[in-house]
Design a protein around this motif. Sequence first.
Motif, PDB file in Angstrom:
ATOM      1  N   PHE A 114       0.855  -1.204   0.000  1.00 13.14           N
ATOM      2  CA  PHE A 114       0.000   0.000   0.000  1.00 13.14           C
ATOM      3  C   PHE A 114       0.888   1.251   0.000  1.00 13.14           C
ATOM      4  O   PHE A 114       0.623   2.225  -0.711  1.00 13.14           O
ATOM      5  CB  PHE A 114      -0.919  -0.027   1.221  1.00 13.14           C
ATOM      6  N   GLU A 115       1.937   1.214   0.790  1.00 12.42           N
ATOM      7  CA  GLU A 115       2.876   2.347   0.822  1.00 12.42           C
ATOM      8  C   GLU A 115       3.592   2.498  -0.525  1.00 12.42           C
ATOM      9  O   GLU A 115       3.803   3.609  -1.018  1.00 12.42           O
ATOM     10  CB  GLU A 115       3.883   2.154   1.959  1.00 12.42           C
ATOM     11  N   GLN A 117       2.382   1.582  -3.435  1.00 16.84           N
ATOM     12  CA  GLN A 117       1.394   2.127  -4.384  1.00 16.84           C
ATOM     13  C   GLN A 117       1.280   3.644  -4.218  1.00 16.84           C
ATOM     14  O   GLN A 117       1.182   4.395  -5.191  1.00 16.84           O
ATOM     15  CB  GLN A 117       0.017   1.485  -4.145  1.00 16.84           C
ATOM     16  N   THR A 118       1.306   4.082  -2.969  1.00 14.31           N
ATOM     17  CA  THR A 118       1.144   5.506  -2.685  1.00 14.31           C
ATOM     18  C   THR A 118       2.364   6.305  -3.158  1.00 14.31           C
ATOM     19  O   THR A 118       2.222   7.312  -3.865  1.00 14.31           O
ATOM     20  CB  THR A 118       0.935   5.712  -1.174  1.00 14.31           C
ATOM     21  N   SER A 121       2.579   6.403  -6.922  1.00 17.47           N
ATOM     22  CA  SER A 121       1.608   7.353  -7.481  1.00 17.47           C
ATOM     23  C   SER A 121       2.109   8.780  -7.324  1.00 17.47           C
ATOM     24  O   SER A 121       1.976   9.600  -8.238  1.00 17.47           O
ATOM     25  CB  SER A 121       0.255   7.202  -6.786  1.00 17.47           C
ATOM     26  N   ARG A 122       2.704   9.075  -6.180  1.00 18.97           N
ATOM     27  CA  ARG A 122       3.239  10.427  -5.977  1.00 18.97           C
ATOM     28  C   ARG A 122       4.407  10.699  -6.914  1.00 18.97           C
ATOM     29  O   ARG A 122       4.538  11.797  -7.459  1.00 18.97           O
ATOM     30  CB  ARG A 122       3.696  10.602  -4.519  1.00 18.97           C
ATOM     31  N   VAL A 128      -3.250   5.782  -9.137  1.00 21.23           N
ATOM     32  CA  VAL A 128      -3.214   4.416  -8.609  1.00 21.23           C
ATOM     33  C   VAL A 128      -2.052   3.662  -9.263  1.00 21.23           C
ATOM     34  O   VAL A 128      -1.724   3.920 -10.426  1.00 21.23           O
ATOM     35  CB  VAL A 128      -4.560   3.686  -8.840  1.00 21.23           C
ATOM     36  N   ALA A 281       1.242   2.537 -13.350  1.00 21.59           N
ATOM     37  CA  ALA A 281       0.332   3.473 -12.689  1.00 21.59           C
ATOM     38  C   ALA A 281      -0.632   4.067 -13.701  1.00 21.59           C
ATOM     39  O   ALA A 281      -0.302   4.225 -14.874  1.00 21.59           O
ATOM     40  CB  ALA A 281       1.130   4.586 -12.012  1.00 21.59           C
TER      41      ALA A 281
ATOM     42  N   THR B 484      -4.552   4.320  -2.332  1.00 19.74           N
ATOM     43  CA  THR B 484      -3.364   5.091  -1.961  1.00 19.74           C
ATOM     44  C   THR B 484      -3.700   5.916  -0.730  1.00 19.74           C
ATOM     45  O   THR B 484      -4.869   6.140  -0.423  1.00 19.74           O
ATOM     46  CB  THR B 484      -2.940   6.083  -3.071  1.00 19.74           C
TER      47      THR B 484
END
Lengths: 443, 485
Positions: A114-115, A117-118, A121-122, A128, A281, B484
């Motif tokens: 999850f981290e 993915q985050t 994305s950033r 996503v 992404a 996210t």
Amino acid sequence: MRYLPHTPEDIDAMLKVAGVGSLDDLFQSIPPDGRRKKPLHLPEPLSEWELNDHIDKLGTGMAVGPNYRIFMGAGSYAHHIPAVVSDLLGRSEFVTAYTPYQPEMSQGTLQAIFEYQTLTSRLLGMEVANASQYDGASALAEAVLMAMRISRQKKQVAVSRAIHPHYRRVLETYLAPTDYKIVWLPYRPDGVTDLGALDTVDDLAAVAVQSPNFFGCIENLETVAQRAHAKQALCITAFSEPLAYGLMKNPGSQGVDIACGEGQSLGIAPSFGGPALGMFATRMKHVRSMPGRIVGQTVDTDGRRGFVLTLATREQHIRREKATSNICTNNSLCALTAVMYMATLGKTGFKDLARLNYDRCEYLKAQLRNAGFALPFAQPTFNEFVVDFGKDFEKTHLRLAADNVIAGLPLERYYPELAGHYLLCVTEMLTKDDIDRLVAAVS
Amino acid sequence: MKEYPGATGLILNEPLLWEKGKQGRSGFSMPRRDVAPQPLDDRLAGDGPDFPQLSEIDVVRHYTRLSQWNFGVDTGMYPLGSCTMKYNPKTNERQAAQPGFARAHPMLDDDLCQGILQLMYDLEQFLIEITGMDAATLQPAAGAHGELTGMLLFHAYHKSKGAARSKIIVPDTAHGTNPASAALCGYRPVAVKSNDQGILAPEAVAAVMDEQTAGIMVTNPNTLGLFEENINKISAIVHAKGGLVYGDGANMNAVMGIVHMGQIGIDVLHLNLHKTFATPHGGGGPGAGPVCVRRHLEPFLPVPRVIKQKGRYRLSQNFKHSIGRLHAFYGNVGVLIKAYSYILSMGAENLKKASQLAVLNANYIKEKLKDTFHLAYDRPCMHECVFSDKLQQPYEVTTLDMVKRLMDYGFHPPTIYFPLVVPGALMIEPTETEAKEDIDLFIDSLKAIAAEARDNPELLHAAPARCRRKRLDETTAARKPILTG
């Protein structure tokens, strides 16, 4: 054998329970014509020490840093890997687990993904991301297939010739049995993709470029996205050097629909090209067409935050032949490496490191220009670029290799029109001294 | 009172990465700046990613705590059926991290990479010998990638014979990746049912095999843990119509040194090195899915191929019928090194022994538990056995409830609800590296759970109670995705 815990007494007791007289008798259901007639012919087993010696012998002949100064990127980059990353990655709870099918026992892997993915994305400016692709090449192929699915009827994709030649070859392999067609877009004299051909092609599902492209040049993604969207096509950008986005505008802010590429730069050892990390992404509106596993946030029966694999109805184990992809991999350990690396560098570290790569590479470009070499592509680059060393350079290249310096990748094999041209790369692992020595040696 | 491995313990909380840290922190040792900043075109420059700012110890604690919420083979028994969660030897990690390999750039001249090329060449030879096939490629990065490679080989083969085919036979016991891989090559999967013995009948295959059908995908031993006893007849039926036989080698751990895959008519076979050859699963990847073929399919193998000429190793592109490239470079070389090291550590006899003990462990569990749980097919099994929750249904207890409770006892659950042909399936693959006493404890745990199902089903409905989290709400996760943070 130390991996096999059974004592002869264990075996006897267990055979008795299984109701057979010997280990061989366990295989009675195998018809005689399927059985091996002769034992396997393999080398005698090695002790742990012998294996160390053997592997070290094979490994010592390899041309690697720091003995070699390798000015080569081309999809595989030598970056410093912090000890923190290697050490944490050795945590065997991560290493020896499987895909987190049972979330209550896999919260570590799930939260880390999850981290990932985050932060991905950033980094890419997207909404996503997943951690399910093998490498940059297959990520691009999956992105193209995804665009075909989203467009439904369209059968063509426009692909830049300035994409990594190996990625293009993989894409061709994936598309070979389908009726999808590739329209190749040439590169312009300044090193970026020539979009002119888009005017004459219809029926396009997507336009795919790479940025920085194979020549190191930064593509104008905003223009590519506008031109793609004008054709009702998706804009895909690949990349092989994600560190570039520490310094350059990210794909999402420029209108890209799918950003995919290679994440090896983010703390993963080159390891002769694999394992690698396919980064992938996109926009939330396309998430249900996305291939691969995705982790989502939820709560447990006590209302506490937790993580699970989600949106599985896209996937092969539910949808079988109607799945968005046959992907089963959850490229967790490589994604974990990448997120640990991104977390270790942090916002300022990532930006500073990107800047240092850029500055050292620009320094090499300046020195080569001063030494009289032509840099044919005018478009700005990140940490690699093309130089025209001339058609007689091959001997010098070999001589330098014998001196433990690899003066870039000869491009003629991939682009016959670029005979005498070399793709050079500089990361933080090569110092100003290394650069000065290279310039002196080629001049 | 028996003591099970499951226990409560101090589990430390840990927020998400971006809920920690402070502006100005970084955990990276930045190299000295030895060149001046160079001009940068403002139009291209971005703001840089909004990553959290953490010190080194922040990162270390964070991932150490996260790792402690995970369960791996090193933690305990992980009898996930069809996944072969065997012990991953530590020495293999050391070998893959050898600096000459770990730092190797994949695009240097062959002369500068002889060590790794030799290793890859020899590993191909080992895999060819172990399977009984004729040639191999190490490029596919995973089992499903190997399947895709196999289907591309099928496609190229039939094309070379002048007739592309449109269908492929896939048994109902197949892994979901099989039909998905075939579909990528435009093949329409035709399902055949296994018979009342849990295996394929030749007649069922003969009924659907025709000259529009590219071939069949068979997992052998199959996902019920049974050997496809009619495989030779089935291969003959498929070959007679010009088709090919694909072997999904996911379950090769049952038959190393015992079955000759060429002899049973397999034309293409993929191996999962992360299953059979003890490389770590890594939370789902990276693995490796090499593909072995018989001689008639060798011309189509992916390029580049490792060849040996005059004692030197080369990467050759010179195969004009090749399907092309499947990977940016040469596959998951780091994983290949671990499998190579495993084979060299084991040798021929121990590989065979591993298969024998894997099958012994599974049969032992089958016999010990068959009075407690409904056994889907009461026949000698190979490396795994499949039960169901049929006997527990009167107590309104499901397979899911039972395996969640198994966590509290300190074991990773088996594979559940697969294969699809067994409703409520509980698929147990112990592997050869579990000792008898650990297996006994596992058996006792399941028996205790079956008793709880009868006497105190609420305990199972509320399980797990000892993990960091209780049962997680997967429905809401899918309906309102938060992907996210």
